[in-house]
Scaffold this motif. Structure first.
Motif, mmCIF file in Angstrom:
data_model
loop_
_atom_site.group_PDB
_atom_site.id
_atom_site.type_symbol
_atom_site.label_atom_id
_atom_site.label_comp_id
_atom_site.label_asym_id
_atom_site.label_seq_id
_atom_site.Cartn_x
_atom_site.Cartn_y
_atom_site.Cartn_z
ATOM 1 N N VAL A 1 -10.471 46.435 6.259
ATOM 2 C CA VAL A 1 -9.049 46.741 6.068
ATOM 3 C C VAL A 1 -8.889 48.130 5.454
ATOM 4 O O VAL A 1 -8.039 48.930 5.880
ATOM 5 N N LEU A 2 -9.729 48.452 4.463
ATOM 6 C CA LEU A 2 -9.657 49.769 3.837
ATOM 7 C C LEU A 2 -9.976 50.879 4.841
ATOM 8 O O LEU A 2 -9.352 51.947 4.821
ATOM 9 N N CYS A 3 -10.930 50.612 5.748
ATOM 10 C CA CYS A 3 -11.259 51.589 6.790
ATOM 11 C C CYS A 3 -10.077 51.815 7.724
ATOM 12 O O CYS A 3 -9.765 52.954 8.098
ATOM 13 N N VAL A 4 -9.403 50.723 8.113
ATOM 14 C CA VAL A 4 -8.234 50.856 8.991
ATOM 15 C C VAL A 4 -7.132 51.623 8.275
ATOM 16 O O VAL A 4 -6.451 52.478 8.875
ATOM 17 N N LEU A 5 -6.941 51.362 6.993
ATOM 18 C CA LEU A 5 -5.945 52.115 6.222
ATOM 19 C C LEU A 5 -6.310 53.596 6.160
ATOM 20 O O LEU A 5 -5.428 54.464 6.163
ATOM 21 N N THR A 6 -7.609 53.885 6.120
ATOM 22 C CA THR A 6 -8.057 55.273 6.135
ATOM 23 C C THR A 6 -7.677 55.953 7.449
ATOM 24 O O THR A 6 -7.248 57.110 7.470
ATOM 25 N N VAL A 7 -7.835 55.222 8.561
ATOM 26 C CA VAL A 7 -7.446 55.765 9.867
ATOM 27 C C VAL A 7 -5.948 56.051 9.895
ATOM 28 O O VAL A 7 -5.508 57.111 10.374
ATOM 29 N N ILE A 8 -5.163 55.126 9.356
ATOM 30 C CA ILE A 8 -3.713 55.334 9.306
ATOM 31 C C ILE A 8 -3.382 56.532 8.425
ATOM 32 O O ILE A 8 -2.559 57.394 8.787
ATOM 33 N N GLN A 9 -4.008 56.602 7.250
ATOM 34 C CA GLN A 9 -3.782 57.721 6.333
ATOM 35 C C GLN A 9 -4.124 59.044 7.009
ATOM 36 O O GLN A 9 -3.364 60.022 6.927
ATOM 37 N N ARG A 10 -5.270 59.091 7.686
ATOM 38 C CA ARG A 10 -5.696 60.332 8.348
ATOM 39 C C ARG A 10 -4.759 60.688 9.496
ATOM 40 O O ARG A 10 -4.501 61.870 9.760
ATOM 41 N N SER A 11 -4.235 59.668 10.174
ATOM 42 C CA SER A 11 -3.306 59.912 11.274
ATOM 43 C C SER A 11 -1.999 60.488 10.759
ATOM 44 O O SER A 11 -1.416 61.398 11.370
#
Length: 201
Positions: free
Chosen positions: A182-192
């Motif tokens: 979940v934290l990794c997916v949030l990182t993708v969203i943050q980077r996007s």
């Protein structure tokens, strides 16, 4: 998330060791491939149930990963060295959850979900780096690198901390793996979101 904050603490001793290794003729690429071999051996040890041995090899892998960068800073970073470094990093990162998936079939689904989240994180990281390079943007928040390193919630330090937790409390692998995914997916969203702000023409 914590990598940039840790750099002032870990860089000085790594740079001293890197200077000594560079003077002795050791190349950054040799350290990269040695570290990768040791990291994969650690994942294999975990798969066969030798968790503490695997953890020890993981720690050695991370030390060598830091030293290859230190040697590169002495000799001068190269594009090929940067390529080898990031490929070795992600090969190591995906091998550890796979090792836990082989260790216990009950871990398999969580391990696959975590690997998938690593792939997404890696793709967002590399895509950001490519576009940033095309636009001539630079950062040294993570030290001098061969290409642009964007920050995120899930970075190298957090990943290693989770791997340590996996090895020390393997009974909690499944919830830890899902939580970190979940934290990794949030990182993708943050980077996007950062990409939308930074790359909008």
């Amino acid at each position: 998330m914590f990598d940039a904050k840790l750099r002032p603490l870990i860089d000085p001793p790594l740079n001293r060791m890197g200077m000594a290794l560079a003077r002795s003729g050791v190349s950054a690429n040799l350290l990269t491939f040695t570290g990768l071999s040791i990291g994969l051996a650690g994942a294999a040890a975990i798969a066969f149930g030798h968790l503490l041995s695997g953890l020890g090899l993981i720690i050695v892998n991370r030390l060598l990963d830091g030293l290859d960068g230190a040697v590169a800073r002495v000799r001068g970073p190269t594009a090929l060295g940067g390529y080898f470094d990031i490929v070795a990093d992600f090969a190591f990162y995906v091998s550890v959850p796979l090792g836990f998936g082989v260790l216990d079939p009950a871990n398999t689904l969580a391990a696959l979900v975590l690997v998938a989240s690593f792939v997404l994180t890696g793709v967002s990281f590399l895509a950001f780096a490519v576009i940033a390079a095309e636009r001539g943007e630079r950062t040294e928040a993570h030290g001098r690198k061969s290409f642009f390193y964007s920050t995120g919630l899930a970075e190298g330090g957090e990943t290693v901390a989770v791997f340590v937790a996996f090895a020390l409390v393997p009974a909690y692998f499944v919830p830890l793996a899902y939580g970190y995914a979940v934290l990794c997916v949030l990182t993708v969203i943050q980077r996007s979101v950062l990409a939308i702000m930074q790359f909008r023409d």
